[in-house]
Design a protein around this motif. Structure first.
Motif, short mmCIF file in Angstrom:
data_model
loop_
_atom_site.label_atom_id
_atom_site.label_comp_id
_atom_site.label_asym_id
_atom_site.label_seq_id
_atom_site.Cartn_x
_atom_site.Cartn_y
_atom_site.Cartn_z
N ARG A 29 15.64 7.86 1.73
CA ARG A 29 15.45 6.80 0.73
C ARG A 29 14.54 5.70 1.27
O ARG A 29 13.71 5.15 0.55
N ALA A 30 14.69 5.37 2.54
CA ALA A 30 13.83 4.36 3.16
C ALA A 30 12.38 4.81 3.13
O ALA A 30 11.47 3.99 2.89
N ASP A 31 12.12 6.11 3.37
CA ASP A 31 10.75 6.63 3.27
C ASP A 31 10.20 6.40 1.86
O ASP A 31 9.03 6.01 1.69
N MET A 32 11.02 6.64 0.85
CA MET A 32 10.56 6.52 -0.54
C MET A 32 10.21 5.07 -0.88
O MET A 32 9.23 4.79 -1.57
N LEU A 33 11.01 4.14 -0.36
CA LEU A 33 10.73 2.72 -0.64
C LEU A 33 9.49 2.26 0.12
O LEU A 33 8.62 1.60 -0.45
N ARG A 34 9.41 2.61 1.39
CA ARG A 34 8.27 2.16 2.18
C ARG A 34 6.96 2.76 1.67
O ARG A 34 5.92 2.09 1.64
N SER A 35 7.01 4.01 1.22
CA SER A 35 5.78 4.66 0.77
C SER A 35 5.19 3.99 -0.47
O SER A 35 3.98 4.04 -0.69
N VAL A 36 6.04 3.35 -1.30
CA VAL A 36 5.52 2.61 -2.45
C VAL A 36 4.66 1.44 -1.98
O VAL A 36 3.53 1.23 -2.45
N VAL A 37 5.18 0.68 -1.04
CA VAL A 37 4.44 -0.46 -0.51
C VAL A 37 3.18 0.02 0.21
O VAL A 37 2.10 -0.56 0.08
N GLU A 38 3.31 1.09 0.97
CA GLU A 38 2.14 1.61 1.67
C GLU A 38 1.09 2.13 0.70
O GLU A 38 -0.12 1.91 0.90
N GLY A 39 1.52 2.80 -0.38
CA GLY A 39 0.57 3.32 -1.35
C GLY A 39 -0.26 2.23 -2.00
O GLY A 39 -1.48 2.35 -2.16
N VAL A 40 0.41 1.14 -2.39
CA VAL A 40 -0.32 0.00 -2.94
C VAL A 40 -1.32 -0.53 -1.92
O VAL A 40 -2.47 -0.84 -2.23
N THR A 41 -0.89 -0.61 -0.67
CA THR A 41 -1.74 -1.17 0.38
C THR A 41 -2.91 -0.25 0.73
O THR A 41 -4.01 -0.72 1.00
N TYR A 42 -2.69 1.07 0.70
CA TYR A 42 -3.82 2.00 0.90
C TYR A 42 -4.88 1.78 -0.17
O TYR A 42 -6.08 1.78 0.12
N ASN A 43 -4.43 1.63 -1.41
CA ASN A 43 -5.38 1.44 -2.51
C ASN A 43 -6.18 0.16 -2.30
O ASN A 43 -7.41 0.13 -2.47
N LEU A 44 -5.50 -0.92 -1.92
CA LEU A 44 -6.20 -2.17 -1.62
C LEU A 44 -7.11 -2.00 -0.42
O LEU A 44 -8.20 -2.61 -0.35
N GLY A 45 -6.69 -1.18 0.55
CA GLY A 45 -7.51 -0.94 1.73
C GLY A 45 -8.81 -0.24 1.40
O GLY A 45 -9.85 -0.52 2.02
#
Length: 511
Positions: free
Chosen positions: A377-393
């Motif tokens: 579950r922690a992976d699923m939550l963190r990946s949302v934040v990371e996905g947004v940040t990859y897009n901004l990156g």
């Protein structure tokens, strides 16, 4: 005697009136809301008289509540929602409600322009794509569907321009809102003859173009009675909200860059020339500072994806927050920090509402990719934040190609999360600076523009007087190495799925 600057930020949901002293302190603010009318699926309008009532109410409440002598307010300036279309007659009377930025009705008008200019040609003139979001396409729609209104139209204004008229009697806009009309020659800072000819719109219906620091006039006796301001107060036109935030976030010289992380999110920098991306992934705005531009990439749903996760996945955190009183955001951040950088290979495409930059793909959808039997579950939550940040990156990578960017300031609600700030620092491989005040960049930028325009400040570097940096997070090289590979996989997965998104969108299988 203390001298003050009054800044108005005319947003989509309401107007915020903020008072700043010339030493950079925000003394107070008041908000007056107004309605937005959604109908016919893609139509979005507002009553401009509601804007004016909100300005009058918030100004009076601010002045009376703070017991400020109106004579001490030396200038009023503006930040405002962009890409609107308000038709007024010679007396400044609105002829219909304003079609605002979110309206998408002008699809036929976009296609009509495409008969004369390719997307690439339009982009090279305006710095933006030809879409229904911009003012000229909306005005074409009015001409084609409401010819009587078009014929009676004397000028087409944006939100802040209408309030400037109500205060001074002057019809004028600044370069940034002119840019949002979609018929603006970005490099020459004038209306584009080629686009206007292609549109068939009468150029006389467009307001005069001026720098954001232009003094449009003084508050009239009538406007003073309605707002509580002193007659004769200087009125500086200010800029569109996407550009005033540039100033308020400290992006006042080349390479100074910031990220606003709210429901939507964007990365914007300051440059001496427009950035014309060959793939048209980013746009460029005319900056409020003469001689500069504001290259930008805006993603559709950033904090919005986080809120979706909070509401749909984080039911236990929300319940624990109700039971124990601890912030749900703190509980979610604790979960995020339990997963390693890269979320054990799990990726999340944050395209819950399609995507603007860098994809420009209305058909794209949110997707988890890489779920295994060991995914937590922690992976699923963190990946949302990371996905947004990859897009901004990816947006940041486009902006970094022609100019040097050494650090980034983050503002908005997402900036409150230490976990997200660290992820941003690691993905961007840059120091991430955090101002003490995260939600006032638009108002602060409008105040600074007003102060420069009125001669209270020598130049825009006075922003250092307004901004206090509360902290800075450095990137971890090991994490950055993980994220470089993950961001590439994120990009690869999107392009692999794009034909699937397009197929389902065409078939109507996904709404």
């Amino acid at each position: 005697m203390t001298e003050y600057i009054l800044a108005h930020d005319l947003g989509t949901s309401g107007n915020k009136a903020s008072l700043f002293s010339t030493d950079g302190k925000m003394v107070g603010s008041r908000i007056a809301s107004y309605d937005t009318h959604y109908f016919n699926e893609k139509w979005v309008e507002q009553n401009p008289e509601d804007w004016w009532k909100a300005v009058c109410l918030s100004t009076k409440e601010l002045i009376n509540g703070l017991r400020i002598n109106p004579e001490e307010i030396k200038v009023v300036s503006f930040s405002g929602q962009m890409m609107g279309c308000l038709c007024v007659d010679k007396n400044g009377k609105p002829l219909r409600d304003s079609i605002i930025w979110a309206d998408q009705r002008a699809t036929k008008q976009v296609k009509a322009l495409e008969q004369h200019l390719t997307q690439e040609e339009f982009y090279r003139i305006v710095g933006h794509r030809n879409t229904p979001s911009y003012g000229i396409q909306k005005l074409m729609w009015i001409r084609d569907n409401e010819p009587d209104t078009y014929e009676k139209t004397y000028k087409v204004l944006n939100a802040k321009d209408y309030i400037v008229y109500k205060l001074t009697g002057t019809f004028v806009t600044d370069y940034s809102d002119g840019n949002g009309m979609g018929c603006f020659d970005l490099e020459n800072l004038k209306w584009s003859d080629r686009i206007l000819e292609a549109s068939g719109i009468d150029p006389a219906k467009l307001p005069d173009l001026q720098p954001s620091t232009f003094v449009a006039g003084n508050v009239t006796e009538e406007a003073a009675k309605m707002t509580g301001m002193a007659p004769g107060t200087k009125v500086v036109i200010g800029a569109g909200d996407g550009v005033t935030a540039n100033i308020g976030a400290g992006s006042v010289e080349e390479g100074k860059t910031y990220c606003s992380l709210g429901t939507s999110a964007w990365v914007t920098t300051t440059a001496k020339k427009p950035i014309f991306d060959p793939e048209m992934r980013t746009v460029t705005w005319a900056h409020a500072i003469p001689g500069y531009y504001a290259p930008n990439g805006t993603m559709q749903y950033a904090g919005g994806a986080f809120d979706w996760m909070k509401e749909i996945i984080c039911t236990s955190e929300r319940e624990a927050s109700r039971q124990g009183g601890k912030s749900v955001y703190d509980l979610i951040n604790e979960q995020i920090e339990q997963a390693p950088p890269g979320s054990n290979g799990l990726l999340f495409l944050p395209y819950l509402l399609g995507e603007r930059a860098p994809r420009w793909d209305a058909a794209s959808k949110g997707s988890y990719i890489g779920i295994t039997s060991e995914t937590t579950r922690a992976d699923m939550l963190r990946s949302v934040v990371e996905g947004v940040t990859y897009n901004l990156g990816i947006i940041l990578d486009v902006l970094k190609q022609p100019i040097e960017i050494n650090e980034l300031t983050i503002i908005g609600g997402g900036a409150k999360s230490p976990a997200w700030r660290q992820i941003m620092a690691d993905v961007f491989a840059l120091p991430v600076k955090v101002p003490a005040i995260l939600d006032e960049a638009g108002s602060m930028g409008a105040a600074i523009i007003g102060g420069v325009g009125a001669g209270l400040f020598d130049d825009f570097h006075v922003v250092d007087r307004f901004i206090t940096i509360e902290g800075s997070q450095q990137h971890n090289p090991e994490n950055t190495s993980v994220y470089e590979q993950a961001k590439q996989r994120f990009n690869d997965f999107y392009f692999a799925l794009r034909p699937v998104f397009e197929k389902h969108h065409a078939e109507g299988a996904v709404n």
